[in-house]
Design a protein around this motif. Sequence first.
Motif, PDB file in Angstrom:
ATOM      1  N   LEU B 114      -5.940  10.426  30.279  1.00 14.18           N
ATOM      2  CA  LEU B 114      -4.552  10.853  30.490  1.00 14.18           C
ATOM      3  C   LEU B 114      -3.836  11.153  29.180  1.00 14.18           C
ATOM      4  O   LEU B 114      -3.000  12.062  29.107  1.00 14.18           O
ATOM      5  CB  LEU B 114      -3.786   9.781  31.276  1.00 14.18           C
ATOM      6  N   VAL B 115      -4.141  10.390  28.144  1.00 15.74           N
ATOM      7  CA  VAL B 115      -3.524  10.659  26.843  1.00 15.74           C
ATOM      8  C   VAL B 115      -3.946  12.043  26.355  1.00 15.74           C
ATOM      9  O   VAL B 115      -3.111  12.836  25.899  1.00 15.74           O
ATOM     10  CB  VAL B 115      -3.892   9.579  25.806  1.00 15.74           C
ATOM     11  N   ASP B 116      -5.231  12.351  26.484  1.00 15.35           N
ATOM     12  CA  ASP B 116      -5.695  13.698  26.129  1.00 15.35           C
ATOM     13  C   ASP B 116      -4.869  14.744  26.862  1.00 15.35           C
ATOM     14  O   ASP B 116      -4.390  15.720  26.271  1.00 15.35           O
ATOM     15  CB  ASP B 116      -7.179  13.858  26.517  1.00 15.35           C
ATOM     16  N   PHE B 117      -4.714  14.511  28.141  1.00 18.36           N
ATOM     17  CA  PHE B 117      -4.002  15.458  28.999  1.00 18.36           C
ATOM     18  C   PHE B 117      -2.569  15.679  28.526  1.00 18.36           C
ATOM     19  O   PHE B 117      -2.133  16.814  28.305  1.00 18.36           O
ATOM     20  CB  PHE B 117      -4.024  14.928  30.438  1.00 18.36           C
ATOM     21  N   HIS B 118      -1.840  14.571  28.328  1.00 16.36           N
ATOM     22  CA  HIS B 118      -0.424  14.689  27.970  1.00 16.36           C
ATOM     23  C   HIS B 118      -0.217  15.079  26.510  1.00 16.36           C
ATOM     24  O   HIS B 118       0.799  15.678  26.163  1.00 16.36           O
ATOM     25  CB  HIS B 118       0.308  13.386  28.281  1.00 16.36           C
ATOM     26  N   ALA B 119      -1.162  14.733  25.663  1.00 10.04           N
ATOM     27  CA  ALA B 119      -1.039  15.089  24.250  1.00 10.04           C
ATOM     28  C   ALA B 119      -1.092  16.607  24.101  1.00 10.04           C
ATOM     29  O   ALA B 119      -0.334  17.197  23.333  1.00 10.04           O
ATOM     30  CB  ALA B 119      -2.147  14.440  23.433  1.00 10.04           C
ATOM     31  N   GLU B 120      -1.965  17.191  24.862  1.00  7.10           N
ATOM     32  CA  GLU B 120      -2.098  18.658  24.840  1.00  7.10           C
ATOM     33  C   GLU B 120      -0.759  19.324  25.149  1.00  7.10           C
ATOM     34  O   GLU B 120      -0.369  20.312  24.534  1.00  7.10           O
ATOM     35  CB  GLU B 120      -3.140  19.081  25.880  1.00  7.10           C
ATOM     36  N   LYS B 121      -0.055  18.733  26.099  1.00  5.26           N
ATOM     37  CA  LYS B 121       1.258  19.277  26.496  1.00  5.26           C
ATOM     38  C   LYS B 121       2.385  18.779  25.610  1.00  5.26           C
ATOM     39  O   LYS B 121       3.554  19.047  25.885  1.00  5.26           O
ATOM     40  CB  LYS B 121       1.556  18.882  27.941  1.00  5.26           C
ATOM     41  N   LYS B 122       2.038  18.022  24.595  1.00  2.00           N
ATOM     42  CA  LYS B 122       3.043  17.471  23.688  1.00  2.00           C
ATOM     43  C   LYS B 122       4.102  16.650  24.438  1.00  2.00           C
ATOM     44  O   LYS B 122       5.276  16.628  24.066  1.00  2.00           O
ATOM     45  CB  LYS B 122       3.713  18.573  22.858  1.00  2.00           C
ATOM     46  N   ASN B 123       3.674  16.003  25.477  1.00  2.00           N
ATOM     47  CA  ASN B 123       4.570  15.151  26.259  1.00  2.00           C
ATOM     48  C   ASN B 123       4.539  13.736  25.661  1.00  2.00           C
ATOM     49  O   ASN B 123       3.859  12.839  26.140  1.00  2.00           O
ATOM     50  CB  ASN B 123       4.103  15.131  27.708  1.00  2.00           C
ATOM     51  N   TYR B 124       5.326  13.548  24.602  1.00  2.00           N
ATOM     52  CA  TYR B 124       5.181  12.331  23.806  1.00  2.00           C
ATOM     53  C   TYR B 124       5.750  11.089  24.483  1.00  2.00           C
ATOM     54  O   TYR B 124       5.306   9.981  24.195  1.00  2.00           O
ATOM     55  CB  TYR B 124       5.797  12.537  22.419  1.00  2.00           C
ATOM     56  N   THR B 125       6.721  11.278  25.337  1.00  2.00           N
ATOM     57  CA  THR B 125       7.238  10.131  26.077  1.00  2.00           C
ATOM     58  C   THR B 125       6.120   9.508  26.910  1.00  2.00           C
ATOM     59  O   THR B 125       5.913   8.291  26.903  1.00  2.00           O
ATOM     60  CB  THR B 125       8.387  10.550  27.002  1.00  2.00           C
ATOM     61  N   GLN B 126       5.424  10.360  27.618  1.00  2.00           N
ATOM     62  CA  GLN B 126       4.314   9.908  28.448  1.00  2.00           C
ATOM     63  C   GLN B 126       3.218   9.271  27.589  1.00  2.00           C
ATOM     64  O   GLN B 126       2.646   8.239  27.939  1.00  2.00           O
ATOM     65  CB  GLN B 126       3.750  11.124  29.211  1.00  2.00           C
ATOM     66  N   VAL B 127       2.947   9.896  26.454  1.00  2.00           N
ATOM     67  CA  VAL B 127       1.905   9.384  25.559  1.00  2.00           C
ATOM     68  C   VAL B 127       2.259   7.978  25.073  1.00  2.00           C
ATOM     69  O   VAL B 127       1.416   7.084  25.061  1.00  2.00           O
ATOM     70  CB  VAL B 127       1.706  10.329  24.353  1.00  2.00           C
ATOM     71  N   LEU B 128       3.523   7.795  24.709  1.00  2.00           N
ATOM     72  CA  LEU B 128       3.944   6.471  24.244  1.00  2.00           C
ATOM     73  C   LEU B 128       3.749   5.434  25.338  1.00  2.00           C
ATOM     74  O   LEU B 128       3.260   4.324  25.091  1.00  2.00           O
ATOM     75  CB  LEU B 128       5.414   6.504  23.818  1.00  2.00           C
ATOM     76  N   GLU B 129       4.102   5.805  26.560  1.00  2.00           N
ATOM     77  CA  GLU B 129       3.961   4.887  27.678  1.00  2.00           C
ATOM     78  C   GLU B 129       2.486   4.535  27.900  1.00  2.00           C
ATOM     79  O   GLU B 129       2.150   3.380  28.163  1.00  2.00           O
ATOM     80  CB  GLU B 129       4.535   5.548  28.942  1.00  2.00           C
ATOM     81  N   LEU B 130       1.635   5.529  27.765  1.00  2.00           N
ATOM     82  CA  LEU B 130       0.203   5.280  27.940  1.00  2.00           C
ATOM     83  C   LEU B 130      -0.343   4.420  26.806  1.00  2.00           C
ATOM     84  O   LEU B 130      -1.207   3.557  27.025  1.00  2.00           O
ATOM     85  CB  LEU B 130      -0.552   6.616  28.008  1.00  2.00           C
ATOM     86  N   ASP B 131       0.169   4.646  25.616  1.00  2.00           N
ATOM     87  CA  ASP B 131      -0.245   3.806  24.487  1.00  2.00           C
ATOM     88  C   ASP B 131       0.159   2.353  24.729  1.00  2.00           C
ATOM     89  O   ASP B 131      -0.628   1.435  24.500  1.00  2.00           O
ATOM     90  CB  ASP B 131       0.396   4.331  23.191  1.00  2.00           C
ATOM     91  N   ASN B 132       1.380   2.162  25.221  1.00  2.00           N
ATOM     92  CA  ASN B 132       1.808   0.815  25.622  1.00  2.00           C
ATOM     93  C   ASN B 132       0.795   0.215  26.586  1.00  2.00           C
ATOM     94  O   ASN B 132       0.345  -0.921  26.420  1.00  2.00           O
ATOM     95  CB  ASN B 132       3.161   0.872  26.333  1.00  2.00           C
TER      96      ASN B 132
END
Lengths: 220, 220
Positions: B114-132
Amino acid sequence: MSEDNYSLSGRVFHKIREDILAGKYKTDETLKEKTIGDELGVSRTPVREALRQLELEGLVTIIPNKGASVVGISKQDIKDIYEIRARLEGLCAKWSADHITAEQITELEENIFLVDFHAEKKNYTQVLELDNKFHEILYEACNSKMLKHELSAFHHYVERVRKITLSMPDRVEKSNEEHRLIVDALKKHDALEAERLATSHMLNTISNMDKFGWDNLLEN
Amino acid sequence: MSEDNYSLSGRVFHKIREDILAGKYKTDETLKEKTIGDELGVSRTPVREALRQLELEGLVTIIPNKGASVVGISKQDIKDIYEIRARLEGLCAKWSADHITAEQITELEENIFLVDFHAEKKNYTQVLELDNKFHEILYEACNSKMLKHELSAFHHYVERVRKITLSMPDRVEKSNEEHRLIVDALKKHDALEAERLATSHMLNTISNMDKFGWDNLLEN
DNA sequence: TTTTGGATAATTGTATACAATAATGCAAGT
DNA sequence: ACTTGCATTATTGTATACAATTATCCAAAA
């Protein structure tokens, strides 16, 4: 909350924590605000504040609208804490090797001398206090606000365990010898050696507990 | 205090912490109970409780009869936190290698996807949540109440830093690759390798900050 | 102008009142 | 005897009142 904060709410906080760590309240026992307040001669307000702080320290669980209950500390929890402390005390010693002052080294050496003195007389209250002091000097010497904050919290958390270990056969002498080696490394500013020794110092405490038994400490 | 505690006093606590970490209050700025209470539409009582909890977290200093003020976080403090986390995340990965379940590994792998997916879209809010989420799964997997407690606190503490690092050039991709390696080690139950990788993962974050600048984070 | 004293205001510390929620006990019904 | 439902009690959550302490301001003196 500094340790020399003698405000009422601070005293209530320390008193309840002390009582929990001393085993006055059993695991899962509910802590009623009014009961504790009456016991300490204060109203619910400072008790509430204390309980919410204790929750953050992990000593208490609060369920909204239901109240606070004591979180149990298992043998495994204590072992984990010492593993964590082993790494953080190691880091602290490593950093201290680069930042420690001549005055702090003198303080540490005096501390070691005094522990020898009081250990001989089996004055364990004094020894515990000196052990506290020894580690706090290091927490200061590492020059890191964050690390000091963490280690101080843990150090307090396991005060009861330390009280017991330090009264076990030969442990004070061994512990003090380990302190001496750490200070020697710090004097030489040998960061890696200091780190190694400080880490061992923590792990040895657990070995000691394993050898001489956890029986007088916990029910579980 | 669990994260999904939506009692009023819990909300006040999280809100003030968020505001401090977001920089709404400057270093050493005094936090007045009534002012904050009015702002949040509550009385002083829950604000006081929150401030006392924040003091325990180290975000605030309280001087009796004078009040609470914001404790500054320096660049050095952040570096220290990451050094501390490096060791504790390492310990966490080490223990996780022995205790992680198949379900948790699956969760971690989905997370990486999922991080790969959202990183591609530069959706950093989502990425931060996934990192959490990634790290919280590990905190759970290590099977240590104490370590989980500590790491969760730190993790929250540096949320703002993580938000920034994850939006730096290539850092999400690198970070996710590091996550992947950690999971691979966990799948093989290779504790030492998992520890080594998790430690590096933290230290790399600091290298990254050093490379791309701390300028947009702090005033000091 | 600068400093000092002290009145005034602002703020925190604690207790208490009241509201909201949860726990308890007991009677009625099965 | 054993539930169930409801009234009662106990406990927590929040707001507020009052006391204690600290900060502010301004006039008077040097």
